[in-house]
Design a protein around this motif. Sequence first.
Motif, PDB file in Angstrom:
ATOM      1  N   PHE A 235       1.186  -1.284  -0.494  1.00 22.58           N
ATOM      2  CA  PHE A 235      -0.261  -0.343  -0.231  1.00 22.58           C
ATOM      3  C   PHE A 235       0.818   1.204   0.373  1.00 22.58           C
ATOM      4  CE2 PHE A 235      -3.539   2.151   2.267  1.00 22.58           C
ATOM      5  CZ  PHE A 235      -4.186   3.278   1.234  1.00 22.58           C
ATOM      6  N   ARG A 236       2.356   0.977   0.996  1.00 23.89           N
ATOM      7  CA  ARG A 236       3.315   2.569   1.207  1.00 23.89           C
ATOM      8  C   ARG A 236       3.340   2.602  -0.364  1.00 23.89           C
ATOM      9  NH1 ARG A 236       3.092   4.399   5.638  1.00 23.89           N
ATOM     10  NH2 ARG A 236       3.579   2.792   7.371  1.00 23.89           N
ATOM     11  N   GLN A 239       0.883   4.448  -2.592  1.00 21.81           N
ATOM     12  CA  GLN A 239       0.963   6.372  -2.399  1.00 21.81           C
ATOM     13  C   GLN A 239       2.081   6.330  -3.148  1.00 21.81           C
ATOM     14  OE1 GLN A 239      -1.280   6.627   1.713  1.00 21.81           O
ATOM     15  NE2 GLN A 239      -0.377   4.064   1.702  1.00 21.81           N
ATOM     16  N   ARG A 243       1.713   9.769  -5.203  1.00 19.77           N
ATOM     17  CA  ARG A 243       2.921  11.042  -4.920  1.00 19.77           C
ATOM     18  C   ARG A 243       3.055  11.882  -6.271  1.00 19.77           C
ATOM     19  NH1 ARG A 243       2.571   8.682   0.256  1.00 19.77           N
ATOM     20  NH2 ARG A 243       5.357   8.670  -0.194  1.00 19.77           N
ATOM     21  N   GLY A 273      -9.293   8.517  -0.871  1.00 22.19           N
ATOM     22  CA  GLY A 273      -8.699   9.153  -1.717  1.00 22.19           C
ATOM     23  C   GLY A 273      -8.933   9.629  -3.093  1.00 22.19           C
TER      24      GLY A 273
END
Lengths: 536, 536
Positions: A235-236, A239, A243, A273
């Motif tokens: 999940f990181r 992201q 980004r 989100g």
Amino acid sequence: MQTLYVGRIYTLADGDVAGPVEALLTEGSRVRAAGARAALEPALRPGDRVVDLGGATLIPGFVDAHVHLVPHGFRLTDVDLSGAQSLAEAVRRIAARHARLAPGQALRGGGWSAAGWERPPTRHDLDAVCPGRPVALFSRDLHTIWVNSYTLERAGITRDTPDPPGGRIERDPGGEPTGLLRDGAIPPVLAALPARAPAELEEALAAAVRDALAGGVTAVADMAADIAVDDVAAFRAMQSLARRGELPLRVVKYVPEAALDRLAAAGVESGLGDDRLRLGGVKLFADGSLGSATAWMLADYADRPGYRGVPVHTPEELDDRVRRAVAAGLNLAIHAIGDAANRAVLDALARHRQASKARGLLHRIEHAQHLDPADVARFGALGVVASVQPAHLPGDRDLALRHLGPERARTSFALASLRRAGALLALGSDAPVVPLRPLQGIHAAVYRRLPGEDRAWFPEEALTPLEALLAATLWAARACGIGDRAGSLAPGKLADLTVLSRDVLSGREEDIVEAEVLATVVGGRLVHGDLASRPV
Amino acid sequence: MQTLYVGRIYTLADGDVAGPVEALLTEGSRVRAAGARAALEPALRPGDRVVDLGGATLIPGFVDAHVHLVPHGFRLTDVDLSGAQSLAEAVRRIAARHARLAPGQALRGGGWSAAGWERPPTRHDLDAVCPGRPVALFSRDLHTIWVNSYTLERAGITRDTPDPPGGRIERDPGGEPTGLLRDGAIPPVLAALPARAPAELEEALAAAVRDALAGGVTAVADMAADIAVDDVAAFRAMQSLARRGELPLRVVKYVPEAALDRLAAAGVESGLGDDRLRLGGVKLFADGSLGSATAWMLADYADRPGYRGVPVHTPEELDDRVRRAVAAGLNLAIHAIGDAANRAVLDALARHRQASKARGLLHRIEHAQHLDPADVARFGALGVVASVQPAHLPGDRDLALRHLGPERARTSFALASLRRAGALLALGSDAPVVPLRPLQGIHAAVYRRLPGEDRAWFPEEALTPLEALLAATLWAARACGIGDRAGSLAPGKLADLTVLSRDVLSGREEDIVEAEVLATVVGGRLVHGDLASRPV
């Protein structure tokens, strides 16, 4: 800037569901209009572009409702030894991968089979090309790993190490470990490998995203990583890419059960989100799988009297999880393969239906593979999504006959019955278990056999091509909570579209089997393939 | 659709920072171009609109870097008894509020003072208009609440209840509680009130949002609710409004310290969200406040030898929190009022600077109110945002002189020094402590006194009007992590803008004091006031 697409276009929007239109006008990231070419051309302005589709077919981008992106990416980025005809060929591939890795990074992969090789591989073969690096290479049947001396050393395995329970450390005539470890000897070695670095996860994710786009997929629901990958790290990675503006695929993320209480306590609800990356909800498991005979059934396995599989949760636990998720504003996606698992999940969701509706939640059952006939109609009645993966059908049909017998197998992959009973059907691939190729699932849903085979498996449960296409686009988008903005090419929706070489709604099987993805567009931007355009 | 604004326009974009331009062209939700009217007019098309600003001034929408939205909303939605000249007038307002509440919903509010009333209020006055409803009405000085008989009963307070420590239950000559409770007698009564329902929080939030828009604010950082409001419920209210499309203000949400480990374990990082609602990071406290003499100072309070205030965390605890937040990809906003608190926070942030930079994190110190001269330059050097609320200055300057003495007070609200030393300065209101009116903060930052007063307080620390405006728009947007898309009117950025009746950069004080917000536009949509437009 606007783009006018001209050719055979299925918008799947209300009013146009049945047949193609001639032209589609997009403006920036959105659909502006669809209809007759002559009606749209006056809206063109200097600087706009026109795409002539020629013989190609334009559809809404595929939405794959069930994938595991990072594990899929590792299948693509880890070394692939499948098809290596000789040990030397395998070693060549390994050396090439070694040269691309950072110092200390583990070399992982698999797919090898020594059946046609001159001899079984050994640690010495690896020591020659990747010494001083952790290595673990799975055999094709996943029952063996092949490692180098350094990896044995890290794991503390010597000539004096006894075989662990259920496992074997292969040894040479002198008693030294050869570098092959079987079954129960595998987990301790994997545990001693360094964790995947964030950069590795991001690389794998990027590879999976590219592969999805190549398959014409513009949005996915990510169903949490398997046990071999840390899903929080996955999940990181999503992201991070989002980004940096490096996530051209839309991702709706479902997180594992462990995150339920954490999200609830932090007040983070489903939907947080944006159109690139959004929290979908929480993934739970109600049972195991048919392949491992752990699917939870209402009656005994046909080939194993007295045995009904393995529930992951009691009905009380399921009820508790559903209650907590609903109170926290979180959608659930619950894995249920066996008919008992499906019934238990439907029972739990039924008890919390009013609260779920009041909060605008949409729950899903993942797989919904084997259903008791009495439960088929409950999906539609309860507003529970049936998230199905028809590409599993060719692999699972024999298992279903063996474990369930021909009568109970009749409502396996009961796609048409579910649809008739008003269920929202969403198609997914379950990649990396099967390829991330929605057309493969559409073919299986429509023909219920492999291409070239004679006989369909319970053909009365087949979808029409139009139903299958809807389930792989608009209905899947709804199941992922993005049906208001994706899944069809209605005015105001995101310009997510796929151009295919064939008309998959022609009714000819070969047009599904042989269709190629010529181009994939997400938010008006070409992200795969080619699209020749000319100025107005 | 495009809109051409014509008049006095400060875009604050690179190249145009110093002076106004004549025209601004927006398209949909975005800025397309700014410059000379003649250069932009050719881009207009049939159906576009033109707004003639007349004598008004257009600026980027204000970004308030520090608000508490839901508590602010409660100030607006709870009954307001301030200025009630008689008990009868107060009771009239209470009855009107009562009529609008759902059964069982608590009636809350305050601001009353019985100083000019014929007698102190009693529970009987409330029983007459709102019987059977929980009620709690704070006096203006917050040391008393006024409740009805039902509320006393719920809290179990009778003639036999002894006064709690540090509190008093007022009683009539017969010994019965009158309905007035003082200090230590207040918390048990508040605890017995029903919790605020989600709908109440959403109503309060909507009121706060409307008030922000009326102040010309287009984006805020919400700094977590105070202890009287459940911040998780407040965050849920924000998500509810955003999902329903009823959040016209952009909100960057900071969540309380308790959420840090929850978000970390779930893998949710700063930035998840969209241009409407986004996770900013985690709010921590390093000390208390000057008003309550709990700001943590490096030297003794001038009026209290041997006393230096109250640190909330040890330096080791701060270091631990920063380390965990950075590892979890979470920005920090750390409350620090006293110079010791600011130094401790800077020390902790300095130790994790490289890791923060590597992860693209931006940390902030909230208030940064009293600084040791040696620490002023560290904000810029360490890349730590100074998030300041100049509207506190008129209220805090006497306190600062009393607690710190004139020499140490010199670097209180050290705005110019921070700016000269390269700090990213962000202005906020701290509403509801002060009004949600950025022009009030801009005035205080530039004049360092109230309008109409003679003498500025350490005028060498004043900002120029342009610096103050930048700190209330572009720099605040950067501090909130949205500087790439908001805060100035550069091409491609969001069309968030505010139309003021005066030119706040004229250099005339009255143009700041008397400026009114004529219109507020968020994402190209008019969300407050009026804008007369005509077709092309």
